[in-house]
Scaffold this active site. Structure first.
Site, mmCIF file in Angstrom:
data_model
loop_
_atom_site.group_PDB
_atom_site.id
_atom_site.type_symbol
_atom_site.label_atom_id
_atom_site.label_comp_id
_atom_site.label_asym_id
_atom_site.label_seq_id
_atom_site.Cartn_x
_atom_site.Cartn_y
_atom_site.Cartn_z
ATOM 1 N N GLU A 167 32.938 48.991 -9.150
ATOM 2 C CA GLU A 167 33.926 48.467 -10.108
ATOM 3 C C GLU A 167 33.395 48.570 -11.534
ATOM 4 O O GLU A 167 34.111 48.985 -12.448
ATOM 5 C CB GLU A 167 34.253 47.019 -9.754
ATOM 6 C CG GLU A 167 35.120 46.291 -10.769
ATOM 7 C CD GLU A 167 34.656 44.856 -10.980
ATOM 8 O OE1 GLU A 167 34.421 44.460 -12.147
ATOM 9 O OE2 GLU A 167 34.551 44.128 -9.984
ATOM 10 N N GLY A 207 46.890 17.711 1.857
ATOM 11 C CA GLY A 207 46.534 17.514 0.458
ATOM 12 C C GLY A 207 47.417 16.545 -0.282
ATOM 13 O O GLY A 207 47.246 16.350 -1.491
ATOM 14 N N HIS A 208 48.350 15.913 0.417
ATOM 15 C CA HIS A 208 49.263 14.970 -0.246
ATOM 16 C C HIS A 208 48.475 13.794 -0.814
ATOM 17 O O HIS A 208 47.445 13.376 -0.262
ATOM 18 C CB HIS A 208 50.313 14.481 0.753
ATOM 19 C CG HIS A 208 51.578 14.017 0.106
ATOM 20 N ND1 HIS A 208 51.724 12.763 -0.423
ATOM 21 C CD2 HIS A 208 52.754 14.651 -0.095
ATOM 22 C CE1 HIS A 208 52.947 12.632 -0.925
ATOM 23 N NE2 HIS A 208 53.594 13.767 -0.739
ATOM 24 N N GLY A 232 50.235 10.871 -2.097
ATOM 25 C CA GLY A 232 51.095 9.706 -2.188
ATOM 26 C C GLY A 232 50.749 8.628 -1.170
ATOM 27 O O GLY A 232 49.746 8.708 -0.442
ATOM 28 N N LEU A 284 40.892 15.079 -3.380
ATOM 29 C CA LEU A 284 40.938 15.848 -2.134
ATOM 30 C C LEU A 284 41.812 17.075 -2.363
ATOM 31 O O LEU A 284 42.831 16.991 -3.058
ATOM 32 C CB LEU A 284 41.497 14.979 -1.002
ATOM 33 C CG LEU A 284 41.614 15.588 0.401
ATOM 34 C CD1 LEU A 284 41.443 14.503 1.456
ATOM 35 C CD2 LEU A 284 42.959 16.284 0.611
#
Length: 953
Positions: free
Chosen positions: A92, A317-318, A320, A337
């Site tokens: 690259e 991953g919530h 609430g 988290l």
């Protein structure tokens, strides 16, 4: 939160089947296809396949001032041959350094820079992606240079030898990087039959010539065995018509060889089943406390229309009520988290959960594991829920329906990758598709994320280790349980600790557009002005989306006059963010964004996104601000987290550390880590409560309401702010200040960076703060950046981080030259920089000056691509009291008026003869500092103390 929005590629389908899929696609001509696009996207698209089987996506955007192109090949570090780690990455690098048609290794970089563009590339496990942008009229010649990378690269032997040093410098630069160090451990433990077990960056050792095997020969062999046209995907965006773009592309890329090569699937498992579950402990260099749990899973990339990983990542991953993170915070175990997938390959992938731990969380990390596995058990027991899937699907569809423009270079790079991932019809929308609910697939994924299938990694300074990774010398320990789950991970938890998320009340229901007021001002106008409350307003008349930005700046003189004030404000903001997190998280999922942050003169609140539920969210937020009710345990965890973050500054990239030291030395009100840590260690919850009361008593509000709003939104916001601010006269604000270096002044500021490399950031301030000074300094940055990189990096090989750029601070103009070097000390770096600067005027002619001037003007005046860019410009203008909103025009006019003779005079006097000079130097292992400075300071505060300063509003 989810780690990212996962992508799963579709296999390329035979042309005969495409007609079954292109329900939403227009037919352009018998041989051309157009992918389904957002209703908000006015660009034209064409998919075609060249005779050599190179697949191309053309994008016509007549209004784009910038053209861009990207080519992605599905070969990367996973294809490195045994014994040649880093070869794909090295290749690259080499493609930028000359081709048969354009042999000068500086030609491509210089052309792109002189025509307002940028260029770069990256190598990942499966892909190598090359991309550039340029001012729109110059796409054709830029594309011709770019195409030659894939037609006839030179791999000049001289530059093969030189560029190995750049790869080595990149490797050395990462030796202190905890993410790279942790990856090195993981690669030690991965099944050696799996190519992900191999070192990816490369070094002088892995790229050395060997008897009978020069690395150049291996480069050529790798290029020949992987760089085939049928494995490439090209995206070109320009202002020309589709037919014109096609005529431009075909002759340039038709010569790319097609060898009918195919990428091979990887059959070897990442970990052999007998090794799982696995428990790894890593000792990081930073004050890092992290628990990561990874689960090997099948390859779901063909299932992008179902997106099972997005469904699971959003649930795990919530943040609430009833979520895993909510419980971890309640028990004082975690700060944050993330969940999702970041690694996939042809044959498998990883689902990962990463938890940032508190000190208690480290001690009780087995409790964290118990809660994680119990949460996953709850999801399995509940089973897939179509209403949750449909909610996520609805949000994804809204995001695609109202998709906005971003940067051209980022867009083409992402699409070139996506062309490998999705069916042709779905190239644009594949990332947003979530329409095939498949409960059996979801149940199968849930079945894979069990403790017996887990790789558990704990990173903390306290862990005991007995092993060291090969390339980054990372201390670690490992325990293999061979199919048996430790009892401590599986202890039962209370049954009602978790529940599925509630229906999201913030999903927009009304996405209609507000009628434009006939008297709508062309730029924001101050429409509300009361003691301590000022609101600017305008409707967006260009982008016309059901979105808007409501920004409120609460200014106070009690924010940064001392380190204690700065620490108090930062800690108060962290506490408020934590306090409202469960409230705002569902809103963020619904496209309603919230940002609360401290700045030099106060605390700002931003609510943006769909306008339908914004007032509801802001009202609830301000209610929390009035009476937050901080929990003492959370206060202590957050205070310690901020202290740890500051201590972790030593783990930031060395060049970033030096630039932070430079910024701190120039900006009054900016305080370093030592002072901030000392202040935080003394603060109590009572101190923060008292500070908050004083802050609000002294604060005044300045707001911007811009987007899809009626004038009523101003009245509502004014009422909301009235409940938060007292009616007394506002407190006077101290000005913002930037250190003013005198003509001929030379200051050296030695700093300590924990790295063997030498680093030098040499700051040269403009002669003044007029529009002429700003223009001449910006022009200098434009003129030197390409040559500086080419001479000091490519030719002299002083390091991997080598750059020169314009660096205004609060509009005070300045220039920075920055090098991180494993081969030269800071005195040698200063000499090389000075030699380069003294040679610049002699290499410049009138034509080159005019090309660069036009590129700079185009950059300054580049139109805003979306509502958020425009809102940001308006917001910054208001903050700077530039109420005519004409700062870009003023700077561009000053650049336009600049002649070569004027610039040469300014350059000679300001940047050579009477420099306003500050060198921030980290001597590294060499221990040598630059010579010749008239004054050495021991700290940023010593420089600012008693020094004259520019004062700004």
């Amino acid at each position: 939160m989810p780690l990212n929005h996962p992508r799963w590629p579709a296999k390329t389908l035979p042309i005969a089947l495409l007609s079954l899929l292109l329900v939403a696609c227009a037919t352009l001509a018998p041989d051309y296809l157009a992918p389904a696009k957002s209703p908000n996207d006015a660009r034209d698209y064409r998919l075609l396949t060249l005779d050599n089987q190179l697949q191309v996506l053309l994008i016509s955007d007549p209004n784009s001032p910038t053209a861009a192109a990207a080519l992605d090949i599905d070969a990367g570090s996973g294809d490195n041959p045994p014994g040649r780690d880093g070869l794909a990455h090295f290749l690259e690098h080499m493609l930028f350094l000359g081709t048969d048609k354009y042999p000068d290794p500086a030609a491509y970089e210089q052309f792109v820079t002189e025509h307002g563009g940028d260029r770069n590339a990256y190598t990942s496990f499966e892909h190598t992606n090359y991309f550039f942008d340029v001012d729109a009229p110059y796409l054709d010649p830029a594309l011709d240079r770019f195409a030659q990378f894939f037609v006839a690269p030179r791999f000049d032997a001289e530059y093969v030898e030189r560029e190995k040093n750049a790869v080595e410098a990149e490797y050395q630069m990462g030796l202190k990087s905890d993410p790279r160090r942790a990856l090195d451990v993981l690669q030690d433990l991965i099944n050696p039959e799996h190519p992900f077990s191999r070192f990816t960056v490369g070094s002088l050792e892995t790229l050395a010539d060997r008897p009978g095997a020069p690395v150049r020969d291996d480069l050529l062999a790798f290029y020949d065995s992987h760089y085939s046209a049928n494995r490439m995907r090209l995206v070109v965006l320009g202002s020309e018509s589709l037919d014109e773009l096609q005529s431009m592309v075909e002759p340039k890329f038709a010569p790319v060889r097609n060898q009918s090569l195919q990428a091979e699937d990887i059959s070897a498992p990442l970990f052999t089943p007998a090794e799982l579950p696995l428990y790894v402990q890593i000792r990081p260099q930073a004050a890092l406390r992290e628990l990561q749990v990874m689960f090997p899973i099948p390859d779901y990339r063909d299932a992008y229309r179902s997106q099972p990983l997005a469904y699971l990542g959003n649930l795990v991953g919530h943040e609430g009520e009833g979520s895993l993170l909510s419980r971890l915070k309640a028990e004082g175990l975690a700060e944050s988290l993330a969940a999702g997938t970041g690694l996939a390959w042809r044959g498998g992938g990883l689902f990962s959960v990463t938890v940032t731990l508190t000190e208690k969380g480290v001690t009780e990390h087995e409790r964290v594991l118990q809660l994680l596995f119990a949460y996953l058990d709850m999801l399995r027991e509940a089973g897939p829920k179509q209403w949750l899937y449909d909610e996520q699907s609805r949000l994804a569809a809204l995001a695609f329906r109202f998709k906005e423009k971003g940067s051209a270079i980022g867009y083409v790079s992402q699409l070139a990758d996506s062309m490998h991932e999705y069916a042709p019809a779905d190239v644009l929308r594949g990332l947003y598709m979530m329409e095939d609910y498949d409960p059996e697939m979801l149940a199968g994924l849930l079945d894979a994320v069990r403790p017996q299938n887990a790789v558990v990694v704990l990173e903390d300074a306290s862990v005991e280790t007995d092993l060291e990774s090969r390339y980054y010398q990372t201390p670690y320990a490992v325990e293999k349980f061979a199919g048996t789950v430790p009892e401590a991970w599986r202890r039962p938890v209370q049954a009602d600790l978790f529940h599925l998320p509630a229906p999201n009340e913030f999903i927009p229901e009304d996405v209609s557009l507000v009628a434009l007021d006939p008297n709508n001002p062309p730029v924001p106008a101050k429409v509300f002005d009361a003691p301590r409350r000022e609101i600017w307003f305008a409707q967006d008349a260009q982008f016309r989306l059901p979105r808007g930005a409501t920004y409120v700046n609460f200014r106070s003189p009690l924010v940064g006059q001392t380190a204690r004030e700065a620490a108090s404000a930062a800690l108060y903001v962290s506490l408020l963010n934590d306090r409202v997190n469960e409230l705002v998280y569902p809103a963020s999922l619904a496209g309603l964004n919230f940002n609360l942050y401290k700045h030099a003169q106060g605390i700002s609140v931003r609510v943006s996104g769909y306008t339908d539920k914004q007032s509801l969210l802001l009202d609830e937020l301000l209610g929390v601000f009035r009476a937050p009710g901080f929990d003492p345990a959370r206060f202590e965890n957050i205070r310690q987290d901020r202290i740890r973050a500051l201590r972790n500054a030593v783990a930031a990239p060395p060049s970033q550390q030096v630039m932070n030291d430079l910024r701190e030395s120039l900006l009054h009100g900016s305080w370093g880590e030592v002072a901030m840590i000392a202040a935080l260690e003394e603060l109590s919850l009572a101190d923060i409560q008292a500070y908050a009361a004083d802050f609000w008593r002294s604060a005044s509000a300045q707001a911007l309401v811009y987007g899809n709003y009626s004038r009523d939104a101003v009245t509502v916001l004014a009422g909301q702010l009235e409940t938060l601010l007292p009616a007394a006269a506002p407190a006077a604000l101290p000005p913002l200040k930037v250190v003013e270096l005198g003509a001929g002044e030379s200051v050296l500021y030695p700093v300590e960076v924990s790295h063997d490399d030498a680093l030098l950031a040499w700051y040269l301030q403009g002669a003044g703060n007029s529009w002429f000074d700003r223009a001449a300094t910006a022009m200098t940055g434009q003129l030197v950046k390409s040559g500086f990189f080419q001479q000091l990096r490519t030719e002299q090989q002083l390091g991997y981080i080598v750059s020169a750029f314009s660096w205004p601070q609060l509009d005070v103009p300045g220039l920075v030259m920055l090098i991180q070097s494993p081969v030269a000390d800071t005195a040698a770096l200063a000499t090389a920089m000075d030699t380069f600067m003294r040679g610049v005027p002699g290499t410049l002619d009138e034509a080159q000056f005019e090309r660069n001037k036009r590129a700079l003007v185009n950059e300054i005046l580049r139109p805003h691509q979306n509502l958020w860019q425009r809102a940001e410009f308006y917001w910054q203008s208001i903050a700077k009291q530039q109420y005519r909103f004409d700062s870009r025009d003023a700077l561009a006019a000053a650049v336009e008026a600049l002649t070569l003779a004027q610039w040469q005079d300014y350059y000679r006097q300001t940047f050579l003869e009477e420099r306003h000079s500050l060198q921030v130097a980290a001597p590294g292992a060499a221990g040598v500092l630059p010579e010749g400075a008239a004054r050495t300071v021991e700290s940023a505060e010593a420089l600012k103390r008693g020094h004259p300063a520019y004062e700004l509003p």
